[in-house]
Write an enzyme that holds these catalytic residues in place. Sequence first.
Site, PDB file in Angstrom:
ATOM      1  N   ALA A 144      66.424  63.109  43.064  1.00  0.00           N
ATOM      2  CA  ALA A 144      66.500  62.684  41.859  1.00  0.00           C
ATOM      3  C   ALA A 144      65.546  63.977  41.114  1.00  0.00           C
ATOM      4  O   ALA A 144      64.430  64.398  41.181  1.00  0.00           O
ATOM      5  CB  ALA A 144      65.807  61.936  41.284  1.00  0.00           C
ATOM      6  N   GLY A 145      66.093  64.005  39.657  1.00  0.00           N
ATOM      7  CA  GLY A 145      65.452  64.974  38.404  1.00  0.00           C
ATOM      8  C   GLY A 145      66.003  65.997  38.129  1.00  0.00           C
ATOM      9  O   GLY A 145      66.074  66.228  36.978  1.00  0.00           O
TER      10      GLY A 145
ATOM     11  N   CYS B 280      56.850  57.323  39.669  1.00  0.00           N
ATOM     12  CA  CYS B 280      56.870  59.007  38.408  1.00  0.00           C
ATOM     13  C   CYS B 280      55.714  58.752  37.592  1.00  0.00           C
ATOM     14  O   CYS B 280      55.127  57.618  37.193  1.00  0.00           O
ATOM     15  CB  CYS B 280      58.110  58.486  37.480  1.00  0.00           C
ATOM     16  SG  CYS B 280      57.733  59.506  35.835  1.00  0.00           S
TER      17      CYS B 280
ATOM     18  N   ASN C 109      54.920  59.926  34.966  1.00  0.00           N
ATOM     19  CA  ASN C 109      54.612  60.823  33.598  1.00  0.00           C
ATOM     20  C   ASN C 109      55.104  60.177  32.866  1.00  0.00           C
ATOM     21  O   ASN C 109      56.021  60.083  31.178  1.00  0.00           O
ATOM     22  CB  ASN C 109      55.862  61.972  33.237  1.00  0.00           C
ATOM     23  CG  ASN C 109      55.339  63.593  33.860  1.00  0.00           C
ATOM     24  OD1 ASN C 109      53.923  63.851  33.986  1.00  0.00           O
ATOM     25  ND2 ASN C 109      56.225  64.196  34.190  1.00  0.00           N
TER      26      ASN C 109
ATOM     27  N   LYS D 172      60.331  54.966  46.694  1.00  0.00           N
ATOM     28  CA  LYS D 172      59.725  56.978  46.461  1.00  0.00           C
ATOM     29  C   LYS D 172      57.820  57.053  45.950  1.00  0.00           C
ATOM     30  O   LYS D 172      57.751  56.303  44.968  1.00  0.00           O
ATOM     31  CB  LYS D 172      60.152  58.135  45.978  1.00  0.00           C
ATOM     32  CG  LYS D 172      60.146  59.484  45.064  1.00  0.00           C
ATOM     33  CD  LYS D 172      61.557  59.725  44.470  1.00  0.00           C
ATOM     34  CE  LYS D 172      61.067  61.453  44.640  1.00  0.00           C
ATOM     35  NZ  LYS D 172      61.972  62.288  43.911  1.00  0.00           N
TER      36      LYS D 172
ATOM     37  N   THR E 286      57.806  63.168  48.819  1.00  0.00           N
ATOM     38  CA  THR E 286      57.661  62.370  48.080  1.00  0.00           C
ATOM     39  C   THR E 286      56.980  63.024  46.614  1.00  0.00           C
ATOM     40  O   THR E 286      58.269  63.649  46.737  1.00  0.00           O
ATOM     41  CB  THR E 286      55.710  63.241  48.492  1.00  0.00           C
ATOM     42  OG1 THR E 286      55.373  64.374  47.297  1.00  0.00           O
ATOM     43  CG2 THR E 286      55.163  62.369  49.414  1.00  0.00           C
ATOM     44  N   ASN E 287      57.158  62.272  45.027  1.00  0.00           N
ATOM     45  CA  ASN E 287      57.286  62.466  43.927  1.00  0.00           C
ATOM     46  C   ASN E 287      56.378  63.716  43.621  1.00  0.00           C
ATOM     47  O   ASN E 287      56.095  64.571  44.534  1.00  0.00           O
ATOM     48  CB  ASN E 287      57.290  61.403  43.542  1.00  0.00           C
ATOM     49  CG  ASN E 287      57.878  61.487  41.539  1.00  0.00           C
ATOM     50  OD1 ASN E 287      57.955  62.386  41.281  1.00  0.00           O
ATOM     51  ND2 ASN E 287      58.634  60.346  41.087  1.00  0.00           N
TER      52      ASN E 287
END
Length: 315
Positions: A85-86, A201, A203, A235, A263-264
């Site tokens: 994702a992203g 996340c 951010n 996540k 990981t993120n």
Amino acid sequence: MKRMYETWIKGRNAISRFLYQYTAKPIFFLFDPEDTHNLLTLKGRFLGSNHLTRGLITFFFGYQNKKLEQTIAGIRFPNPLGLAAGFDKDAHLTAILPAVGFGYAEVGSITGEPCQGNPRPRLWRLKQSKGLVIYYGLKNQGCAVIAEKLKNKQFAIPVGTSVAMTNCAKNLDINKAIKDYAKAFRAFAAIGSYTTVNISCPNAQGGQPFSDPANLDRLLSELDKITTTKPIFLKMSPDLAREQINSILDMVKKHHVNGFICTNLTKNRNNPKIVEKNVPAKGGISGKPVEDLSNDLIRYLYKKIGNQYVIIGCG
């Protein structure tokens, strides 16, 4: 025949690698990374729009081998390499990704409400470190628009939907943040192969409140009320302390959780793999600087839980 196919693939890939390294990459790196990303997304949408272009891309980049296939959590993966994702935030690329060779893909993260994300600039290259600094802030069209786009689609590979809380001031309130997650989760309860609950996340305005086991318990209790037959993955952040991880592992046993994505992005700038001197102070870091952190968490989780949960490497 099989030997000829593998020889062709090896030669084709060598040519592609050479052309990317010495032609395409230098051109891409002349431009702002977000502009490059947007342009390639636009091209990808076109290439995935018809059989002819998909077939052409498959010819140049596709690969199949029965040895790579596996079934995990009831999902058949043609190969173990997925797109995290992203990248495909608004699910524009689901038609072209199988042709490029991915065995699965995860779209989003998708939030309860449309989100413009953080102001630009919000993407920087760490060329020497082979990484990125990312500060998008969960930019996406929102769960209603993306769910409508995907609800009747047939996917050639497993597609996961990553859900998160909208990056906005109101979600500083934990109760509202939980409702926001639940809205996105509910919208995709019957869409895609699995759902990822993105609690990591770095951010968003609210930070990472659901890395706290007590808050995560409340969130998962709410999501448990939503009927879905899909596997659910969490996540994880690479920056969690071992005590936090242990508490999360103890707590998720009572919830519908099938595994973890490790990981993120990392916010840790004190990393020997970061070569650059002037790294933007905001944003999370991906790529090579997070590789060891991701692998360390994978190793730690496997020692703690073995085969009880699915573990997906990401970074």
